[in-house]
Design a protein around this motif. Sequence first.
Motif, PDB file in Angstrom:
ATOM      1  N   SER A   1       0.849  -1.183   0.000  1.00 55.51           N
ATOM      2  CA  SER A   1       0.000   0.000   0.000  1.00 55.51           C
ATOM      3  C   SER A   1       0.888   1.237   0.000  1.00 55.51           C
ATOM      4  N   GLY A   2       0.282   2.375  -0.314  1.00 52.79           N
ATOM      5  CA  GLY A   2       1.001   3.638  -0.207  1.00 52.79           C
ATOM      6  C   GLY A   2       1.456   4.247  -1.508  1.00 52.79           C
ATOM      7  N   GLY A   3       1.208   3.591  -2.624  1.00 49.82           N
ATOM      8  CA  GLY A   3       1.616   4.184  -3.889  1.00 49.82           C
ATOM      9  C   GLY A   3       0.779   5.405  -4.230  1.00 49.82           C
ATOM     10  N   GLY A   4       1.189   6.105  -5.273  1.00 40.61           N
ATOM     11  CA  GLY A   4       0.437   7.279  -5.687  1.00 40.61           C
ATOM     12  C   GLY A   4       1.243   8.175  -6.593  1.00 40.61           C
ATOM     13  N   LEU A   5       0.754   9.388  -6.745  1.00 43.11           N
ATOM     14  CA  LEU A   5       1.381  10.386  -7.599  1.00 43.11           C
ATOM     15  C   LEU A   5       2.077  11.423  -6.723  1.00 43.11           C
TER      16      LEU A   5
ATOM     17  N   SER B   1       8.439  12.961  -1.583  1.00 43.65           N
ATOM     18  CA  SER B   1       8.654  11.702  -0.862  1.00 43.65           C
ATOM     19  C   SER B   1       7.385  10.868  -0.882  1.00 43.65           C
ATOM     20  N   LEU B   2       7.581   9.584  -0.693  1.00 47.84           N
ATOM     21  CA  LEU B   2       6.464   8.649  -0.630  1.00 47.84           C
ATOM     22  C   LEU B   2       6.886   7.486   0.256  1.00 47.84           C
ATOM     23  N   ARG B   3       5.931   6.947   0.974  1.00 48.50           N
ATOM     24  CA  ARG B   3       6.218   5.812   1.838  1.00 48.50           C
ATOM     25  C   ARG B   3       5.309   4.663   1.438  1.00 48.50           C
ATOM     26  N   LEU B   4       5.922   3.541   1.110  1.00 45.57           N
ATOM     27  CA  LEU B   4       5.184   2.327   0.781  1.00 45.57           C
ATOM     28  C   LEU B   4       5.243   1.377   1.963  1.00 45.57           C
ATOM     29  N   SER B   5       4.158   0.618   2.139  1.00 38.49           N
ATOM     30  CA  SER B   5       4.116  -0.363   3.209  1.00 38.49           C
ATOM     31  C   SER B   5       3.833  -1.743   2.642  1.00 38.49           C
ATOM     32  N   CYS B   6       4.397  -2.742   3.290  1.00 36.23           N
ATOM     33  CA  CYS B   6       4.145  -4.125   2.907  1.00 36.23           C
ATOM     34  C   CYS B   6       3.730  -4.896   4.148  1.00 36.23           C
TER      35      CYS B   6
ATOM     36  N   VAL C   1       5.953   0.272 -11.007  1.00 34.49           N
ATOM     37  CA  VAL C   1       5.137  -0.511 -10.075  1.00 34.49           C
ATOM     38  C   VAL C   1       6.101  -1.135  -9.074  1.00 34.49           C
ATOM     39  N   TYR C   2       5.880  -0.849  -7.814  1.00 37.48           N
ATOM     40  CA  TYR C   2       6.741  -1.355  -6.755  1.00 37.48           C
ATOM     41  C   TYR C   2       6.067  -2.559  -6.101  1.00 37.48           C
ATOM     42  N   SER C   3       6.832  -3.625  -5.967  1.00 41.93           N
ATOM     43  CA  SER C   3       6.267  -4.823  -5.355  1.00 41.93           C
ATOM     44  C   SER C   3       7.138  -5.291  -4.201  1.00 41.93           C
ATOM     45  N   CYS C   4       6.473  -5.862  -3.241  1.00 43.57           N
ATOM     46  CA  CYS C   4       7.122  -6.412  -2.060  1.00 43.57           C
ATOM     47  C   CYS C   4       7.282  -7.912  -2.274  1.00 43.57           C
ATOM     48  N   GLU C   5       8.435  -8.461  -1.940  1.00 41.14           N
ATOM     49  CA  GLU C   5       8.678  -9.888  -2.115  1.00 41.14           C
ATOM     50  C   GLU C   5       9.289 -10.451  -0.846  1.00 41.14           C
ATOM     51  N   ALA C   6       9.211 -11.766  -0.711  1.00 37.94           N
ATOM     52  CA  ALA C   6       9.717 -12.394   0.509  1.00 37.94           C
ATOM     53  C   ALA C   6      10.241 -13.783   0.213  1.00 37.94           C
ATOM     54  N   THR C   7      11.121 -14.233   1.064  1.00 37.63           N
ATOM     55  CA  THR C   7      11.587 -15.611   1.017  1.00 37.63           C
ATOM     56  C   THR C   7      11.796 -16.092   2.449  1.00 37.63           C
TER      57      THR C   7
ATOM     58  N   TRP D   1       5.388 -12.811  -3.607  1.00 37.97           N
ATOM     59  CA  TRP D   1       5.305 -11.402  -3.993  1.00 37.97           C
ATOM     60  C   TRP D   1       3.873 -10.916  -3.917  1.00 37.97           C
ATOM     61  N   GLY D   2       3.747  -9.605  -3.770  1.00 37.48           N
ATOM     62  CA  GLY D   2       2.423  -9.008  -3.707  1.00 37.48           C
ATOM     63  C   GLY D   2       1.975  -8.540  -5.080  1.00 37.48           C
ATOM     64  N   GLN D   3       0.855  -7.844  -5.093  1.00 43.07           N
ATOM     65  CA  GLN D   3       0.274  -7.384  -6.354  1.00 43.07           C
ATOM     66  C   GLN D   3       1.003  -6.170  -6.916  1.00 43.07           C
ATOM     67  N   GLY D   4       1.649  -5.447  -6.056  1.00 40.63           N
ATOM     68  CA  GLY D   4       2.348  -4.254  -6.504  1.00 40.63           C
ATOM     69  C   GLY D   4       1.521  -2.997  -6.308  1.00 40.63           C
ATOM     70  N   THR D   5       2.214  -1.880  -6.242  1.00 36.67           N
ATOM     71  CA  THR D   5       1.554  -0.584  -6.105  1.00 36.67           C
ATOM     72  C   THR D   5       2.251   0.418  -7.007  1.00 36.67           C
ATOM     73  N   GLN D   6       1.456   1.212  -7.702  1.00 37.61           N
ATOM     74  CA  GLN D   6       2.008   2.145  -8.691  1.00 37.61           C
ATOM     75  C   GLN D   6       2.547   3.396  -8.008  1.00 37.61           C
ATOM     76  N   VAL D   7       3.749   3.770  -8.405  1.00 37.12           N
ATOM     77  CA  VAL D   7       4.344   5.035  -7.983  1.00 37.12           C
ATOM     78  C   VAL D   7       4.614   5.841  -9.242  1.00 37.12           C
TER      79      VAL D   7
END
Length: 120
Positions: A7-11, A17-22, A90-96, A110-116
Amino acid sequence: QVQLVESGGGLVQAGGSLRLSCAASGRSFAMAWFRQVPGRERGFVGSFTWIGGNTNYEDSGKGRFTISREYAKNTVDLEMNSLTPEDTAVYSCEATAREDRWIRNEYDYWGQGTQVTVSS
């Protein structure tokens, strides 16, 4: 199994600055942020390990991007400063869950991604 929701994407305007959360459910060893522009290869932004809180960043983000764990929200956040139009993606969060995969910068979830979008 790890589920991720960004979450947290946008224009934002250049220089802003922008802050994305996963938000992650399930156990993982490490999480990372990647970004992708249509027609280009997916690019590594940075990673974070739950044990030790180790972070690693791609060169273009060093000094501008910070990955941190937010205990109150139970998320891993990507704080992005001094944004430029070249950061649009598009920013995506991934994990292992595996350390050996993290060492190779390979992720299994990985998540769905959020547009920045950064306007000039």
